[in-house]
Design a protein around this motif. Structure first.
Motif, PDB file in Angstrom:
ATOM      1  N   GLU A 138      -7.339   0.988   2.384  1.00  0.00           N
ATOM      2  CA  GLU A 138      -7.302  -0.179   1.504  1.00  0.00           C
ATOM      3  C   GLU A 138      -7.740   0.185   0.091  1.00  0.00           C
ATOM      4  O   GLU A 138      -7.129  -0.254  -0.892  1.00  0.00           O
ATOM      5  CB  GLU A 138      -8.193  -1.282   2.072  1.00  0.00           C
ATOM      6  CG  GLU A 138      -7.663  -1.888   3.371  1.00  0.00           C
ATOM      7  CD  GLU A 138      -8.616  -2.911   3.959  1.00  0.00           C
ATOM      8  OE1 GLU A 138      -9.773  -2.990   3.479  1.00  0.00           O
ATOM      9  OE2 GLU A 138      -8.212  -3.626   4.901  1.00  0.00           O
ATOM     10  N   SER A 139      -8.791   0.997  -0.037  1.00  0.00           N
ATOM     11  CA  SER A 139      -9.264   1.395  -1.364  1.00  0.00           C
ATOM     12  C   SER A 139      -8.220   2.232  -2.088  1.00  0.00           C
ATOM     13  O   SER A 139      -7.973   2.049  -3.283  1.00  0.00           O
ATOM     14  CB  SER A 139     -10.580   2.169  -1.251  1.00  0.00           C
ATOM     15  OG  SER A 139     -11.626   1.336  -0.807  1.00  0.00           O
ATOM     16  N   LEU A 140      -7.584   3.167  -1.365  1.00  0.00           N
ATOM     17  CA  LEU A 140      -6.561   4.005  -1.990  1.00  0.00           C
ATOM     18  C   LEU A 140      -5.375   3.170  -2.469  1.00  0.00           C
ATOM     19  O   LEU A 140      -4.851   3.386  -3.573  1.00  0.00           O
ATOM     20  CB  LEU A 140      -6.096   5.071  -1.004  1.00  0.00           C
ATOM     21  CG  LEU A 140      -6.982   6.299  -0.853  1.00  0.00           C
ATOM     22  CD1 LEU A 140      -6.510   7.174   0.311  1.00  0.00           C
ATOM     23  CD2 LEU A 140      -6.993   7.120  -2.137  1.00  0.00           C
ATOM     24  N   SER A 141      -4.942   2.221  -1.652  1.00  0.00           N
ATOM     25  CA  SER A 141      -3.785   1.400  -2.040  1.00  0.00           C
ATOM     26  C   SER A 141      -4.115   0.500  -3.223  1.00  0.00           C
ATOM     27  O   SER A 141      -3.232   0.177  -4.027  1.00  0.00           O
ATOM     28  CB  SER A 141      -3.317   0.557  -0.853  1.00  0.00           C
ATOM     29  OG  SER A 141      -4.348  -0.329  -0.421  1.00  0.00           O
ATOM     30  N   LEU A 142      -5.378   0.100  -3.376  1.00  0.00           N
ATOM     31  CA  LEU A 142      -5.776  -0.733  -4.503  1.00  0.00           C
ATOM     32  C   LEU A 142      -5.913   0.079  -5.790  1.00  0.00           C
ATOM     33  O   LEU A 142      -5.456  -0.346  -6.851  1.00  0.00           O
ATOM     34  CB  LEU A 142      -7.106  -1.431  -4.192  1.00  0.00           C
ATOM     35  CG  LEU A 142      -7.073  -2.567  -3.177  1.00  0.00           C
ATOM     36  CD1 LEU A 142      -8.479  -3.053  -2.862  1.00  0.00           C
ATOM     37  CD2 LEU A 142      -6.226  -3.726  -3.703  1.00  0.00           C
ATOM     38  N   VAL A 143      -6.544   1.237  -5.687  1.00  0.00           N
ATOM     39  CA  VAL A 143      -6.807   2.036  -6.884  1.00  0.00           C
ATOM     40  C   VAL A 143      -5.590   2.863  -7.279  1.00  0.00           C
ATOM     41  O   VAL A 143      -5.265   2.993  -8.457  1.00  0.00           O
ATOM     42  CB  VAL A 143      -8.031   2.956  -6.650  1.00  0.00           C
ATOM     43  CG1 VAL A 143      -8.315   3.785  -7.903  1.00  0.00           C
ATOM     44  CG2 VAL A 143      -9.264   2.129  -6.280  1.00  0.00           C
ATOM     45  N   PHE A 144      -4.896   3.429  -6.274  1.00  0.00           N
ATOM     46  CA  PHE A 144      -3.683   4.221  -6.520  1.00  0.00           C
ATOM     47  C   PHE A 144      -2.529   3.564  -5.758  1.00  0.00           C
ATOM     48  O   PHE A 144      -2.170   3.984  -4.651  1.00  0.00           O
ATOM     49  CB  PHE A 144      -3.868   5.662  -6.035  1.00  0.00           C
ATOM     50  CG  PHE A 144      -4.920   6.436  -6.784  1.00  0.00           C
ATOM     51  CD1 PHE A 144      -4.586   7.166  -7.917  1.00  0.00           C
ATOM     52  CD2 PHE A 144      -6.242   6.445  -6.349  1.00  0.00           C
ATOM     53  CE1 PHE A 144      -5.548   7.886  -8.611  1.00  0.00           C
ATOM     54  CE2 PHE A 144      -7.213   7.158  -7.029  1.00  0.00           C
ATOM     55  CZ  PHE A 144      -6.868   7.883  -8.171  1.00  0.00           C
ATOM     56  N   PRO A 145      -1.928   2.522  -6.318  1.00  0.00           N
ATOM     57  CA  PRO A 145      -0.942   1.733  -5.555  1.00  0.00           C
ATOM     58  C   PRO A 145       0.292   2.511  -5.121  1.00  0.00           C
ATOM     59  O   PRO A 145       0.937   2.150  -4.140  1.00  0.00           O
ATOM     60  CB  PRO A 145      -0.579   0.596  -6.527  1.00  0.00           C
ATOM     61  CG  PRO A 145      -1.065   1.039  -7.861  1.00  0.00           C
ATOM     62  CD  PRO A 145      -2.180   1.987  -7.659  1.00  0.00           C
ATOM     63  N   ASN A 146       0.656   3.604  -5.805  1.00  0.00           N
ATOM     64  CA  ASN A 146       1.870   4.350  -5.471  1.00  0.00           C
ATOM     65  C   ASN A 146       1.582   5.650  -4.734  1.00  0.00           C
ATOM     66  O   ASN A 146       2.460   6.509  -4.616  1.00  0.00           O
ATOM     67  CB  ASN A 146       2.659   4.667  -6.747  1.00  0.00           C
ATOM     68  CG  ASN A 146       3.159   3.420  -7.434  1.00  0.00           C
ATOM     69  OD1 ASN A 146       3.595   2.472  -6.778  1.00  0.00           O
ATOM     70  ND2 ASN A 146       3.099   3.402  -8.753  1.00  0.00           N
ATOM     71  N   CYS A 147       0.372   5.807  -4.235  1.00  0.00           N
ATOM     72  CA  CYS A 147      -0.003   7.064  -3.592  1.00  0.00           C
ATOM     73  C   CYS A 147       0.432   7.080  -2.121  1.00  0.00           C
ATOM     74  O   CYS A 147       0.748   6.040  -1.547  1.00  0.00           O
ATOM     75  CB  CYS A 147      -1.498   7.289  -3.683  1.00  0.00           C
ATOM     76  SG  CYS A 147      -2.465   6.281  -2.522  1.00  0.00           S
ATOM     77  N   PHE A 148       0.437   8.273  -1.550  1.00  0.00           N
ATOM     78  CA  PHE A 148       0.652   8.418  -0.115  1.00  0.00           C
ATOM     79  C   PHE A 148      -0.652   8.901   0.507  1.00  0.00           C
ATOM     80  O   PHE A 148      -1.291   9.814  -0.017  1.00  0.00           O
ATOM     81  CB  PHE A 148       1.769   9.420   0.173  1.00  0.00           C
ATOM     82  CG  PHE A 148       2.077   9.561   1.643  1.00  0.00           C
ATOM     83  CD1 PHE A 148       2.927   8.673   2.287  1.00  0.00           C
ATOM     84  CD2 PHE A 148       1.483  10.558   2.392  1.00  0.00           C
ATOM     85  CE1 PHE A 148       3.195   8.786   3.644  1.00  0.00           C
ATOM     86  CE2 PHE A 148       1.741  10.685   3.763  1.00  0.00           C
ATOM     87  CZ  PHE A 148       2.602   9.792   4.376  1.00  0.00           C
ATOM     88  N   HIS A 149      -1.054   8.302   1.634  1.00  0.00           N
ATOM     89  CA  HIS A 149      -2.314   8.637   2.290  1.00  0.00           C
ATOM     90  C   HIS A 149      -2.023   9.417   3.567  1.00  0.00           C
ATOM     91  O   HIS A 149      -1.559   8.854   4.566  1.00  0.00           O
ATOM     92  CB  HIS A 149      -3.095   7.355   2.612  1.00  0.00           C
ATOM     93  CG  HIS A 149      -4.399   7.602   3.304  1.00  0.00           C
ATOM     94  ND1 HIS A 149      -5.146   6.582   3.865  1.00  0.00           N
ATOM     95  CD2 HIS A 149      -5.109   8.732   3.522  1.00  0.00           C
ATOM     96  CE1 HIS A 149      -6.245   7.082   4.403  1.00  0.00           C
ATOM     97  NE2 HIS A 149      -6.236   8.391   4.206  1.00  0.00           N
TER      98      HIS A 149
END
Length: 523
Positions: free
Chosen positions: A438-449
């Motif tokens: 959730e934090s990654l999608s909020l801070v880096f919306p276009n990233c892949f986890h």
């Protein structure tokens, strides 16, 4: 600084207050005057201050304020610090130093200080001393920040015979004419001498000008007198009766934490990994004294504090460190936050060279990880690392926070976002926790986890430990890794099909870990 000499006003017993502009003022207490030259040694200066107020030599600390920055207290703890102090005040006729014991006094007007602080400015910014975290566990074993893991006792090493590392202490005091560089050096020599010979002593009629010691046993004539040589810091034994009538050697010797520290300090300078068991063996062999592990470890901790300074005092240097990073590394980031009580909360650091190297020499791939620190005040180390052209770990940024929490992870990612100005989408490899996603999608919306395969493997081990045999778990791990590296969907299905035949429960677990985040076939 006239004639190469600076008049130093030593103040103690007063209190600091914080003014409206953030500067510190000192009031009250007592003051003594002395002088410093370029040839003055720190041990001599500290010994003289100890004699001024009869403070314990090992508990006091010496600090000062810069001429143009009355907001940050600077510590004097080495000969180099003395030279810097003189350099900073070369245009002054006198300067103030503040003597604190057992720890630096906090500003008395706490309400005038900011509730929290984020420091990413130059050193001249309004920063004040920062306190160590308040929620540490002081009764647990404490390990130095920079001590390697082999600092812990090793069952194999414990039984090995070591070559002599500590020289005999019986000749520390040799007789009339022996000279010592400082009062502190003389005191430590006497501690070791009395310990080696098995007697106790007392100091009588001793002051800053002379050092007089007598055997503590009633009626025993052993004594020596060592006056300070005029115009110098030297002490020389002038009179001595080396005869004991008290049954010297019959007293069961014991070693204090302070004394063990003085014995091992020289060794630690050359061998930082000196282990407690080695100390126990060396002191038993050289002095005939039995120490337990806690005494030996306490001696190491005390010696490291004398050599490197205390952990608590080091927190006061964080504002200065942050400013220096920005001053000497333009384009870097150094962000420091405190809690409402001004205790440590977070620090984020990203050097310009690391950011440039990542953006110009690495793939847009970052690995996020954390590890618990084993320092006195604990804490967590967050890291963001990449792989360079040789597939070697490349550190991009790091942070130290007080506790492991989702809020601290989110804060770390936000700081990371501010220092990365890349147009390509970044792929992150990190824990599969929902909060992290959730934090990654909020801070880096276009990233892949992507999920960390190592962490998934460890989870698989914990999940089926006990319910399946070790051999079966090894086969599951092998097939799990094969599924992760399989380049096609068919290859992936074949591997997890084997897992299903071995254990339907393991098969269901694999599907629940969201293979699209860790399998090459779906990457």
């Amino acid at each position: 600084m006239a004639n190469g000499k600076l008049i130093v006003v030593c103040q103690s017993g007063g209190k600091f207050t914080t003014n409206a502009d953030g500067t510190l003022s000192y009031s009250g207490g007592d003051a003594h005057a002395t002088s410093l030259t370029l040839n003055t040694k720190f041990d001599d200066f500290k010994s003289e201050i100890s004699d001024m107020w009869k403070y314990d030599l090992h508990s006091l600390s010496i600090k000062y304020l810069l001429p143009n920055n009355k907001r940050t207290l600077i510590t004097i703890s080495t000969d180099r610090d003395i030279l810097r102090f003189l350099e900073f005040h070369e245009d002054s006729a006198s300067a103030d130093v503040y003597v604190m014991t057992p720890s630096p006094p906090a500003p008395s007007d706490a309400t005038s200080l900011p509730c929290s602080r984020s420091s990413h400015t130059m050193p001249n910014g309004p920063v004040s001393p920062i306190d160590a975290p308040t929620d540490y566990l002081p009764d647990e074993p404490i390990f130095p920040v920079d001590a390697p893991m082999d600092f812990l006792p090793d069952a194999e090493d414990a039984g090995k015979q070591k070559t002599p590392q500590i020289s005999s202490r019986k000749s520390c005091i040799t007789g009339v004419g022996q000279t010592f560089n400082t009062r502190c050096e003389l005191h430590e020599a006497l501690d070791k001498f009395s310990l080696a010979h098995g007697f106790h002593y007392t100091l009588k009629n001793s002051d800053g000008r002379r050092f007089c010691a007598r055997c503590k046993a009633e009626g025993c004539p052993w004594f020596f007198i060592a006056p300070k040589l005029s115009t110098t810091k030297l002490f020389r034994i002038k009179k001595m009766n080396d005869t004991h009538t008290c049954g010297v050697g019959s007293i069961r010797a014991s070693a204090s934490r302070k004394l063990v520290a003085s014995i091992v300090k020289e060794k630690l300078r050359d061998t930082p990994t000196y282990k407690p068991q080695e100390i126990i063996d060396d002191i038993r062999r050289d002095l005939g004294i039995e120490l337990n592990y806690a005494q030996a470890y306490g001696g190491i901790a005390a010696a490291l504090e004398e050599l490197q300074g205390s952990h608590r005092t080091a927190y006061n240097q964080l504002p200065l460190l942050s400013g220096k990073i920005l001053e000497t590394n333009p384009g870097s980031a150094a962000i420091l936050n405190t809690k409402e009580d001004l205790s440590f909360h977070q620090i984020f650091v990203a050097f310009h060279a690391s950011l440039y190297g990542f953006q110009n020499g690495c793939r847009p791939l970052l690995f996020l990880d954390c590890t618990s620190l084993k320092s006195k005040y604990r804490g967590e180390l967050f890291t963001a690392t990449a792989l360079d052209g040789n597939n070697v770990i490349f550190l991009v940024a790091f942070a130290i926070v007080d506790v492991l929490s989702d809020d601290n992870w989110h804060w770390f990612l936000e700081q990371l976002k501010t220092v990365l100005s890349m147009s390509p989408e970044i792929t992150f490899v990190a824990d599969m926790k929902k909060e992290m996603s959730e934090s990654l999608s909020l801070v880096f919306p276009n990233c892949f986890h992507g999920y960390c395969l190592h962490q998934l493997t460890e989870s698989l081990k914990r999940k089926f430990k006990g319910s399946l045999t070790l051999e079966v778990v090894r086969v599951l791990i092998s097939e799990f890794h094969s599924a992760a590296y399989a380049p096609t969907a068919e290859g992936f299905k074949k591997c997890i099909g084997t897992i299903k035949n071995i254990s339907p429960e393991a098969y269901e677990w694999v599907l629940q870990t969201e293979p699209e985040h860790w399998a090459n076939a779906f990457f």
